[in-house]
Design an enzyme around this catalytic site. Structure first.
Site, PDB file in Angstrom:
ATOM      1  N   PRO A 168      32.179 -26.644   9.274  1.00 16.52           N
ATOM      2  CA  PRO A 168      31.749 -26.034  10.538  1.00 16.52           C
ATOM      3  C   PRO A 168      30.646 -26.805  11.255  1.00 16.52           C
ATOM      4  O   PRO A 168      29.744 -27.343  10.612  1.00 16.52           O
ATOM      5  CB  PRO A 168      31.246 -24.661  10.105  1.00 16.52           C
ATOM      6  CG  PRO A 168      30.933 -24.797   8.664  1.00 16.52           C
ATOM      7  CD  PRO A 168      31.907 -25.804   8.127  1.00 16.52           C
ATOM      8  N   ASN A 169      30.729 -26.830  12.563  1.00 16.35           N
ATOM      9  CA  ASN A 169      29.734 -27.414  13.471  1.00 16.35           C
ATOM     10  C   ASN A 169      29.729 -28.941  13.484  1.00 16.35           C
ATOM     11  O   ASN A 169      29.006 -29.535  14.294  1.00 16.35           O
ATOM     12  CB  ASN A 169      28.317 -26.899  13.157  1.00 16.35           C
ATOM     13  CG  ASN A 169      28.170 -25.416  13.458  1.00 16.35           C
ATOM     14  OD1 ASN A 169      28.456 -24.985  14.563  1.00 16.35           O
ATOM     15  ND2 ASN A 169      27.773 -24.632  12.470  1.00 16.35           N
TER      16      ASN A 169
ATOM     17  N   ARG B 179      25.038 -32.834  20.341  1.00 15.99           N
ATOM     18  CA  ARG B 179      23.845 -32.003  20.335  1.00 15.99           C
ATOM     19  C   ARG B 179      22.911 -32.512  19.244  1.00 15.99           C
ATOM     20  O   ARG B 179      23.346 -33.164  18.303  1.00 15.99           O
ATOM     21  CB  ARG B 179      24.222 -30.529  19.996  1.00 15.99           C
ATOM     22  CG  ARG B 179      25.279 -29.937  20.868  1.00 15.99           C
ATOM     23  CD  ARG B 179      24.708 -29.520  22.221  1.00 15.99           C
ATOM     24  NE  ARG B 179      25.778 -29.114  23.120  1.00 15.99           N
ATOM     25  CZ  ARG B 179      26.011 -27.847  23.471  1.00 15.99           C
ATOM     26  NH1 ARG B 179      25.247 -26.896  22.993  1.00 15.99           N
ATOM     27  NH2 ARG B 179      26.981 -27.556  24.309  1.00 15.99           N
TER      28      ARG B 179
ATOM     29  N   TYR C 222      20.735 -35.885  14.232  1.00 13.24           N
ATOM     30  CA  TYR C 222      21.956 -36.381  13.607  1.00 13.24           C
ATOM     31  C   TYR C 222      22.442 -37.708  14.186  1.00 13.24           C
ATOM     32  O   TYR C 222      23.506 -38.190  13.828  1.00 13.24           O
ATOM     33  CB  TYR C 222      23.060 -35.328  13.724  1.00 13.24           C
ATOM     34  CG  TYR C 222      22.773 -34.081  12.941  1.00 13.24           C
ATOM     35  CD1 TYR C 222      22.850 -34.093  11.548  1.00 13.24           C
ATOM     36  CD2 TYR C 222      22.401 -32.906  13.568  1.00 13.24           C
ATOM     37  CE1 TYR C 222      22.579 -32.948  10.811  1.00 13.24           C
ATOM     38  CE2 TYR C 222      22.127 -31.764  12.840  1.00 13.24           C
ATOM     39  CZ  TYR C 222      22.221 -31.790  11.465  1.00 13.24           C
ATOM     40  OH  TYR C 222      21.949 -30.661  10.737  1.00 13.24           O
TER      41      TYR C 222
ATOM     42  N   ASN D  59      33.070 -32.410   3.500  1.00 14.51           N
ATOM     43  CA  ASN D  59      31.698 -32.098   3.897  1.00 14.51           C
ATOM     44  C   ASN D  59      31.713 -30.624   4.263  1.00 14.51           C
ATOM     45  O   ASN D  59      32.054 -30.264   5.390  1.00 14.51           O
ATOM     46  CB  ASN D  59      31.260 -32.951   5.093  1.00 14.51           C
ATOM     47  CG  ASN D  59      29.849 -32.601   5.529  1.00 14.51           C
ATOM     48  OD1 ASN D  59      29.281 -31.604   5.069  1.00 14.51           O
ATOM     49  ND2 ASN D  59      29.280 -33.403   6.414  1.00 14.51           N
TER      50      ASN D  59
ATOM     51  N   ALA E 185      27.742 -25.926   6.430  1.00 12.48           N
ATOM     52  CA  ALA E 185      27.104 -24.633   6.154  1.00 12.48           C
ATOM     53  C   ALA E 185      27.788 -23.865   5.024  1.00 12.48           C
ATOM     54  O   ALA E 185      27.141 -23.103   4.305  1.00 12.48           O
ATOM     55  CB  ALA E 185      27.110 -23.784   7.424  1.00 12.48           C
TER      56      ALA E 185
ATOM     57  N   GLU F 297      32.285 -34.346  -2.723  1.00 15.02           N
ATOM     58  CA  GLU F 297      31.478 -33.570  -1.776  1.00 15.02           C
ATOM     59  C   GLU F 297      30.492 -34.509  -1.091  1.00 15.02           C
ATOM     60  O   GLU F 297      29.745 -35.207  -1.777  1.00 15.02           O
ATOM     61  CB  GLU F 297      30.737 -32.482  -2.565  1.00 15.02           C
ATOM     62  CG  GLU F 297      29.784 -31.629  -1.753  1.00 15.02           C
ATOM     63  CD  GLU F 297      28.920 -30.730  -2.647  1.00 15.02           C
ATOM     64  OE1 GLU F 297      29.049 -30.821  -3.897  1.00 15.02           O
ATOM     65  OE2 GLU F 297      28.117 -29.962  -2.109  1.00 15.02           O
TER      66      GLU F 297
ATOM     67  N   HIS G  93      27.503 -35.106   2.179  1.00 19.97           N
ATOM     68  CA  HIS G  93      26.592 -34.514   3.155  1.00 19.97           C
ATOM     69  C   HIS G  93      25.917 -35.622   3.946  1.00 19.97           C
ATOM     70  O   HIS G  93      25.454 -36.599   3.352  1.00 19.97           O
ATOM     71  CB  HIS G  93      25.522 -33.667   2.455  1.00 19.97           C
ATOM     72  CG  HIS G  93      26.083 -32.528   1.690  1.00 19.97           C
ATOM     73  ND1 HIS G  93      26.541 -31.395   2.307  1.00 19.97           N
ATOM     74  CD2 HIS G  93      26.297 -32.353   0.363  1.00 19.97           C
ATOM     75  CE1 HIS G  93      26.994 -30.561   1.378  1.00 19.97           C
ATOM     76  NE2 HIS G  93      26.871 -31.118   0.203  1.00 19.97           N
ATOM     77  N   LEU G  94      25.828 -35.459   5.249  1.00 19.52           N
ATOM     78  CA  LEU G  94      25.157 -36.449   6.103  1.00 19.52           C
ATOM     79  C   LEU G  94      23.681 -36.549   5.737  1.00 19.52           C
ATOM     80  O   LEU G  94      23.148 -37.618   5.510  1.00 19.52           O
ATOM     81  CB  LEU G  94      25.283 -36.051   7.583  1.00 19.52           C
ATOM     82  CG  LEU G  94      26.699 -36.118   8.148  1.00 19.52           C
ATOM     83  CD1 LEU G  94      26.742 -35.423   9.509  1.00 19.52           C
ATOM     84  CD2 LEU G  94      27.137 -37.582   8.296  1.00 19.52           C
ATOM     85  N   SER G  95      23.022 -35.372   5.651  1.00 20.15           N
ATOM     86  CA  SER G  95      21.581 -35.375   5.361  1.00 20.15           C
ATOM     87  C   SER G  95      21.378 -35.106   3.865  1.00 20.15           C
ATOM     88  O   SER G  95      22.263 -34.608   3.177  1.00 20.15           O
ATOM     89  CB  SER G  95      20.893 -34.292   6.176  1.00 20.15           C
ATOM     90  OG  SER G  95      21.433 -33.031   5.826  1.00 20.15           O
TER      91      SER G  95
ATOM     92  N   ARG H 205      15.807 -30.402   2.655  1.00 17.40           N
ATOM     93  CA  ARG H 205      15.820 -29.418   3.740  1.00 17.40           C
ATOM     94  C   ARG H 205      15.368 -28.027   3.268  1.00 17.40           C
ATOM     95  O   ARG H 205      14.727 -27.902   2.234  1.00 17.40           O
ATOM     96  CB  ARG H 205      17.218 -29.391   4.362  1.00 17.40           C
ATOM     97  CG  ARG H 205      17.617 -30.792   4.873  1.00 17.40           C
ATOM     98  CD  ARG H 205      18.912 -30.795   5.621  1.00 17.40           C
ATOM     99  NE  ARG H 205      18.842 -29.951   6.813  1.00 17.40           N
ATOM    100  CZ  ARG H 205      19.881 -29.647   7.561  1.00 17.40           C
ATOM    101  NH1 ARG H 205      21.086 -30.089   7.222  1.00 17.40           N
ATOM    102  NH2 ARG H 205      19.762 -28.879   8.630  1.00 17.40           N
TER     103      ARG H 205
ATOM    104  N   ARG I 220      19.240 -24.467   1.293  1.00 16.56           N
ATOM    105  CA  ARG I 220      20.246 -25.544   1.358  1.00 16.56           C
ATOM    106  C   ARG I 220      20.235 -26.413   0.091  1.00 16.56           C
ATOM    107  O   ARG I 220      21.033 -27.324  -0.033  1.00 16.56           O
ATOM    108  CB  ARG I 220      20.004 -26.441   2.581  1.00 16.56           C
ATOM    109  CG  ARG I 220      20.290 -25.760   3.892  1.00 16.56           C
ATOM    110  CD  ARG I 220      20.477 -26.766   5.018  1.00 16.56           C
ATOM    111  NE  ARG I 220      20.057 -26.214   6.289  1.00 16.56           N
ATOM    112  CZ  ARG I 220      20.894 -25.666   7.182  1.00 16.56           C
ATOM    113  NH1 ARG I 220      22.178 -25.621   6.956  1.00 16.56           N
ATOM    114  NH2 ARG I 220      20.427 -25.163   8.301  1.00 16.56           N
TER     115      ARG I 220
END
Lengths: 148, 148, 148, 148, 148, 148, 148, 148, 148, 148, 148, 148
Positions: K9-10, K17, K22, K72, K75, K96, K98-100, K105, K109
């Site tokens: 998602p997102n 944005r 990002y 990825n 959320a 799995e 993840h970008l960050s 965080r 998370r």
């Protein structure tokens, strides 16, 4: 009267890295200030630094000729039961100092394993933490001598 | 340079009760020592004590003429968000002091709500905590002045 | 023998609000019952109420002429380290009473900061908690006198 | 009016072991004091002791002829849901008593599984906890009768 | 219809300190906006501020002539069972407001002891929290009147 | 095929106390329904009740002639490691049943020490929990036989 | 009488994957058994499966013509407040079923958000959980009808 | 010198069930080994087993003629405050033994309520835990005698 | 100025089920009130409802033409990191509203995953929460425009 | 058969400091007793002490010629995953011993990271913990040999 | 060899944005890089994105023709047991990404529900996380083929 | 460009012990693969291994000539604040790698003290974790150079 100063892990990097956080003062600069104050207070200083938990345990075990210890356990503050047990074993009054206010930092830095065996704790005053710590150590050592 | 000393709740009983724990020195005795050191350091002192949380908030709010605060929040260390918010609001550098080493006492006394808004913390050196605290306060105030 | 009764915050509203929960008996009614029992037991009573934490600390500090305290700390039971420290400091035997059974109420009311410094605790018997508390206080005070 | 007193596990050892902690008074001594007070208050007493959780459940289930229970659940205070459920089931008003102030002891003794189904709790007054408990029980039983 | 506005501790400093966080609007400015809106809505306002927990309890206890309360408990939001009990006792519908979004701040500010006894909560809209709170209070008071 | 039904503590009071909560059906009524269903399913039943943890352990240890157990451990659900260990030791498939939905009740009733050693759990259907439990037990026993 | 069966996410894979864990029976096989039993019990069945939380909420909202629901929420058992709220809103008696004994699996599967709004819970009996669940649903629906 | 061995709940099943886990040695086999070693060490043994918490409390209370206890509390290790209190009351040195290493098993078996009142703990060596425990008990008893 | 209103899961049932809790007002009724107020305030409204978490994420992602969002995330308040991330990504000021005071309800409803990314939160005022929320949204949007 | 004994940090201080707690026996004294017992049991001993976590890891890695290890990890018991991993890697049966009963000391000493990879644990018997540990090690080594 | 890439998602908002966080790279840009690398490695790619938890479950269930998945979960990493169960069910090796660095965080998370069913996890390298993930997936798929 | 690879404690045993878990590949084998890939990528490698926490701190402190670090902190991942502080101090981009997926192992291995100061984390791909980590390190170093 002889006082032992112990600098914990990574403090040898002071003033060389992260100057924006820890300032431009090096460990040598702090040691010079400590020696000046020691002269002023009429006490003898020995200063050691180590990155090794076991070495710090050895140093503390061999401190029986000192009247008091001033220690900045740095990262080992939060993980070393061995240093805690060494301080408890040698029974020399110990002052715990921290450059930064550990209560303002990450959650895992709020708790000190050393505090319950230290005489007292001073944190947050930068290099002044060491100078105040040396004064406190001399004061405790005098009081202890006065009692005997 | 003017420094404000604030004694929190029950500290007016010092030396009168529980002398076996807190020693025979009264709050007046400590204040005398503080005044002597202040003279020595060439600073002016104002000293206040209150058992009321709200009164301590009022005192802090009205401290704008002081260069630094030295506060022993005593029991309110662990419960007063209001005193914490007052210290944060007045933006005067604040030194938190404790007679006893709070990290050696009951679990609920280990956490300080005041520490994260204080400049630094000194605990466990008896009346010396106040004297070291005053030295620290003067040192911080000087550094702040030096910056302006 | 003189006993001091201390009513904590909001107890002045008893019988005037929430009569369905706390009954129609006012604080004056309870005080009258306490005075009758005190006469019966041959002891002198002083009764005070305050909504202010600091005032309750002051009252406890000034209780040195009493043989025992009976205190219903109400809301401060769960939040006041200052009242706890005051009770510990004056070293007068203290009985903690509660109208309602605090162990049946919200989670945050289960824990009492006062209990560890009180001689004992009585909770859940309505106004009888006070009368039983007065009996307990007289009994403890007698035992203490017998020891001296 | 008949009141049932239940002594939980290990209370049969009172006065015989750990006299330095629990005093030299035996369970028989306490029972005698309870019987004297019962006579005084004009009520009939039945007194039982058991080290067995199941037996205490049986005793409570068979208490339907009593106006109130006074129970010192001792060690089962903190572990017995079965005794709790038995008290809840028989719907006889129950006073929970403890010789020592359980809030001053080990962490695991602070929580009572019985308290939420008891009318009220009295703890910390030594043998007086029982006598105050008997008074409370009679008072509750009278109030209940007065309501019917 | 009369509405009582209560400002908690340190709100008297608004606009004078930490202007970068809380804006340049003073408590007087907010009170003026509240009075303008009150006039607009045809209700009478009374506005009080205190840094003292006990005083706020007193104010709430004496609010029986008001149709609704709007309270910003500030620091006492997280520590005062006494204010909570006072609100519960007077049974006047109460709107809890906060200038900042307390759910975005330090962990210990996320929990409100007041929320469970308040009618509703508004947080995060700066001075608008007060204006929305006043609207909500009038609306609730009207609904309550409509029921009688 | 023989099935053993075990009723835990306080279940002998069913239908006699707290009829508003647990209904007017007695344990005998439930046992009659169980016997009727057993006949229907062509299995033999043995039914036991005890308030004693140790006795229930004994019963389970002596159940080697049964094809399956149906147990309502009641209060011991949450506190008995001994019953858990007995079930694990005898290695007879065991169905755990509860009259009420334990997940809707007090927090301390949500966790079952028995569940991890039971074949499955049925809770919340009143006396039907037993009947469904008996069906499940027969079904499991049949499946086990089919495997041998 | 019409009963609605809802299969949650990933149950469409039954018998096709992880056969060693969940057995070789497919969802169709289970549905056939359910239809046979429904015929036997004289009730009408509707059976739906979805991997989408929102769709399951829609299905529950549109179930007003059914006398009872039997739901295996699978993974959503532990994460969906939305399904919980939907069940609470439609007020149709709901039986929660699980193929495996969720109390024997990973810690995060022990807690069910659905259980507090379900009539009862059956877990651990494989496909029998569904059949027992259907029997329970019919029984509850009959009892509810009997009340009206 | 007389030593008392206490076997807790379910230990009577040793060697008869779950032989793959606990080995094929029965409780009688272990008792024989204990008696052989006792003879060797010149001490007298008494050996008891019970599944009942209350009975174990009774046994401990009646152990005043023994020089030391060796107890395997099994399941009651984790749930019995009553056995803990009995051991504390009789003041006879007590060795806690476990067949399996309880620190390798389920989380709820890691904590021992007995350990804080035991002299020491031996766990994980199978039947050797008992033999080592007997040696330890004799050694402690000798040391205690040596002190008197 | 265009404002987007988003109603979360199960809100389509308002006024149709559980009328005793949520009142007899339907979602249409609330939407009518919102449209009236919007007209009054001179803003344009778009109103959407969905039971699907993913759909709400889509709606938020496509809201770039709106000046502000008013969202009642209902059940997703406590479980949806995806909706939280969507709000954070679109950077449109968002007002979080709740019909009931979520701080008075079950423990798991006290925490909002949405609150830390929302501008502010309004909860407990029934349909008024939406009207106050719309006012707040317009006020924020105006302020934002004023800044550019 | 060769057995390796490893003494962890600060154990070199035994008998020299804190004699009131740990007794007057030095590490040499304990080593002598161990050697005597080893002779008696017909096994060869190697004994090492280190204050350095990394050195202990090295020692364990180089222990492939030994039949069993006896280790008192002292302070590293509670903090060293590295020693744990080394023990797990070398797959030599390991007996964990402690002079004091770690379950009676500070909370942070109750948990052992070593226990889950040790064969068994012996704690609380002073120097006897080592002697019992050596016996256990020999017994395990014999059993292991018997299996091959 | 065919590899399936799933964006949660997102992620469709990437580069449009929050470019400051990002970066300015869009999802299309990342997909192009993935396709280039796939060509280089000689594998076929399928790439899907969805904001809907249920849709992602459907996609995973229908992935039986792929040799490996790279996901990825964004959320849903922290909230979706359904996606976890789907990955476990299809038994296709899953990487799995993840970008960050999720460990830097917010607290909520840090925990991944997906990690325990994934082959491995790569987080913190921006778009490189995807490229490294694709390399890892190809490597695993090759190894799996090599094994059969 | 020079990259430093650091292998933490016990990794020198790879391929020699626990081959069933960690495979038969030795540390030398992995280092050879790393050197091959380094050649391929045109970078220079330095590779070090240590079982000593302090030595690893020293190595990191002396790494100022390297463009990036790749570290497998092994057991120190979960306990070393000192290594964390060293990485933070030297400000060289650091890639954290793990052979096994630490999120699938014991609870205490889920948390990494190193992760919050690392650039990114790769875990679970066996020796491929190192190769992917080297690629990531080169990529980051290139990006950093590109910025200067």
């Amino acid at each position: 009267m002889k006082i032992l100063i112990i600098h914990g892990p990574n403090l040898n990097l002071l003033g060389k890295r992260e100057a924006d956080i820890y300032g431009s003062m090096t460990l040598d600069d702090i040691n010079n200030l400590l020696n000046l104050l020691a002269k002023d207070l009429g006490v003898e200083l020995e200063i050691k630094q180590s990155n090794h938990e076991g070495e710090i345990v050895d140093i503390i075990q061999n401190s029986k000729d000192y009247s008091a210890l001033v220690i900045n356990p740095a990262a080992y503050t939060h993980t070393s039961v061995a240093i805690r047990d060494a301080i408890a074993a040698v029974e020399i009054p110990t002052v715990e100092v921290h450059l930064s206010n550990i209560h303002k930092r990450e959650e895992f830095r709020h708790n000190s394993l050393i505090a319950p065996v230290a005489y007292g704790q001073i944190s947050g005053f930068g290099f002044d933490s060491y100078l105040l710590g040396l004064r406190a150590a001399v004061s405790i050592a005098n009081a202890c001598n006065g009692n005997s």
